[in-house]
Scaffold this motif. Structure first.
Motif, PDB file in Angstrom:
ATOM      1  N   ARG A 154       0.827  -1.202   0.000  1.00 22.69           N
ATOM      2  CA  ARG A 154       0.000   0.000   0.000  1.00 22.69           C
ATOM      3  C   ARG A 154       0.870   1.265   0.000  1.00 22.69           C
ATOM      4  NH1 ARG A 154      -2.994  -3.107   4.102  1.00 22.69           N
ATOM      5  NH2 ARG A 154      -4.819  -4.032   3.080  1.00 22.69           N
ATOM      6  N   GLY A 157       1.229   0.562  -4.247  1.00 20.22           N
ATOM      7  CA  GLY A 157      -0.038   0.034  -4.770  1.00 20.22           C
ATOM      8  C   GLY A 157       0.076  -1.232  -5.587  1.00 20.22           C
ATOM      9  N   GLY A 161      -2.140  -4.717  -2.943  1.00 20.53           N
ATOM     10  CA  GLY A 161      -2.440  -3.366  -2.475  1.00 20.53           C
ATOM     11  C   GLY A 161      -3.579  -2.754  -3.266  1.00 20.53           C
ATOM     12  N   GLU A 164      -3.918   1.045  -4.000  1.00 18.18           N
ATOM     13  CA  GLU A 164      -3.937   2.015  -2.898  1.00 18.18           C
ATOM     14  C   GLU A 164      -2.501   2.408  -2.549  1.00 18.18           C
ATOM     15  OE1 GLU A 164      -5.956   2.598   1.521  1.00 18.18           O
ATOM     16  OE2 GLU A 164      -5.703   0.580   0.700  1.00 18.18           O
ATOM     17  N   VAL A 169      -3.411   6.072   2.097  1.00 21.02           N
ATOM     18  CA  VAL A 169      -3.403   5.486   3.443  1.00 21.02           C
ATOM     19  C   VAL A 169      -3.385   6.581   4.499  1.00 21.02           C
ATOM     20  CG1 VAL A 169      -2.053   4.118   5.085  1.00 21.02           C
ATOM     21  CG2 VAL A 169      -2.347   3.301   2.743  1.00 21.02           C
TER      22      VAL A 169
END
Length: 425
Positions: A154, A157, A161, A164, A169
């Motif tokens: 994350r 991404g 993930g 994202e 986040v």
């Protein structure tokens, strides 16, 4: 309470879809649900006609929509850490790194900015001095932003993930924290519901005994004094308490387990909600061993795939076997010798024949294998090895179809958007 307990979220289904071949106790532990419930959900996710399948692979929240975000390779841990170190929009003090310690043989945690005082070399930061293959997890505050085992990234991404990034986040962290608090409350409510249900079956006296042995085991786990035999003894004592409840029950309770397997399935719902992840997985493993020993048809994690499924036993006394001359291509070895095998299973009257090779012994072996597959279909229907392979192919085709439809829809939307912009000009 009942509806709360039965609800499956799209996140639960996505996790199951991605980890379907893992052991059932591990899945139950991760999801905080009983063994039978997880097993049933997996069956539904493999059924192309079920609502669960349609929601996951075809509907508006389908994983086909998220596929374009996934890259085929997880961003390396060191690259993620370099981003954290040099991105001025990030505060390294908000991050921690979990790594495998070879000396302690366990996972340890270190603040991202910790100084290197134990690993030889010129590297000043401890997390960069750790060999990359031993880095397991990177967290932003309490949220995992990189996980080697689950292939979650994350920060950039990649992989699971799902596109994202670390900026998202940070922006949504408070919202995520609130959602985690709601999940914790949700699990507490489920635990209350299961406690009430088991108490109504066992009675207060027997449930108090179950609670006492559970507390003893959890206390031993906290100080690291738990042996494998202690887990086995704990599950056996729980089974004995359920047996006592059945023996002394004077009421016709609809939820009363009728055998040990049903009692253990019910008990696994409560165990799956224990706070100690390692302990509950060990208990669920032991419960699963006992359930499958009493009911061998139950799923055994990754062993349940159609490639590894055990075919039913076949009694030679039930077979009528005859040898006849073959026909077709193959010369005199086929046409003038009795190498073709006809095999009949007398109790079911299922019949197979084999003329695949010139060898009589090879044809006998092949004929028996074919008859076993036919018997498997006859006895197990949709759960047979052959039907599972067919279902797997159909499921794969349906998923691919859903992905293709999603791509075409996005392509069409992009073209329409481009045409509109051209018209405005």
């Amino acid at each position: 309470m009942e509806n709360l307990y039965m609800e499956w979220t799209i996140e639960d289904d996505q996790y199951l879809s991605q980890h379907m071949n893992e052991d059932l106790p591990k899945l139950a532990s991760k999801l905080g649900r009983g063994l039978k419930g997880v097993d049933s959900r997996i069956t539904k996710l493999n059924d192309v006609n079920s609502f669960a399948y349609q929601r996951l692979y075809v509907g508006e929240t389908s994983i086909a929509k998220e596929e374009n975000h996934e890259s085929t390779k997880l961003t390396p841990a060191k690259e993620v850490m370099r981003r954290i170190k040099w991105d001025y929009g990030l505060d390294p003090n908000d991050f921690t790194v979990e790594y495998f310690d070879r000396v302690e043989e366990t996972t340890m945690s270190a603040p991202f900015g910790a100084k290197n005082e134990s690993v030889k070399g010129k590297e000043e930061m401890f997390v960069f001095a750790i060999p990359e293959h031993r880095i397991m997890v990177i967290k932003y505050k309490e949220r995992i932003v990189w996980d080697k085992q689950k292939k979650i990234d994350r920060v950039f991404g990649s992989m699971n993930g799902n596109g994202e990034t670390i900026d998202q986040v940070l922006a949504k962290y408070d919202e995520w924290k609130q959602r985690q608090a709601e999940i914790d409350e949700y699990n507490k409510q489920r635990q209350k519901e299961m406690t009430f249900q088991i108490t109504s079956i066992m009675g207060k006296h027997l449930f108090a005994a179950l609670r006492d042995i559970s507390s003893t085991l959890q206390n031993k786990a906290k100080i690291g004094m738990i042996e494998p035999q202690a887990i086995d003894d704990y599950v056996q004592e729980a089974v004995q308490l359920f047996r006592k409840a059945r023996a002394i029950s004077t009421e016709d309770l609809p939820n009363m387990p009728q055998n040990d397997a049903e009692a253990l399935d019910l008990f696994s719902n409560l165990v799956a909600l224990l706070p100690d992840d390692e302990l509950k997985e060990r208990i669920l493993n032991q419960i699963f061993k006992q359930v499958t020993s009493s009911d061998p048809t139950r799923r055994s994690g990754s062993q349940s795939s159609s490639d590894n499924q055990r075919l039913p036993d076949m009694n030679e006394d039930d077979l009528i076997e005859t040898f006849v001359r073959g026909s077709g291509a193959g010369g005199q070895k086929i046409n003038k010798t009795a190498s073709k095998v006809l095999l009949i299973h007398e109790p079911t009257q299922l019949r197979v024949e084999c003329q695949d090779t010139r060898s009589l012994q090879q044809n006998r072996k092949i004929a028996r294998k074919r008859l076993k597959l036919k018997l498997d279909e006859y006895w197990n229907g949709s759960q047979s090895k052959t039907q599972k392979k067919i279902s797997k192919k159909v499921s794969k085709k349906q998923k691919q179809k859903a992905r293709n439809k999603s791509r075409l829809r996005k392509k069409k939307e992009g073209e329409e958007g481009g045409n509109e912009m051209g018209g405005d000009e």
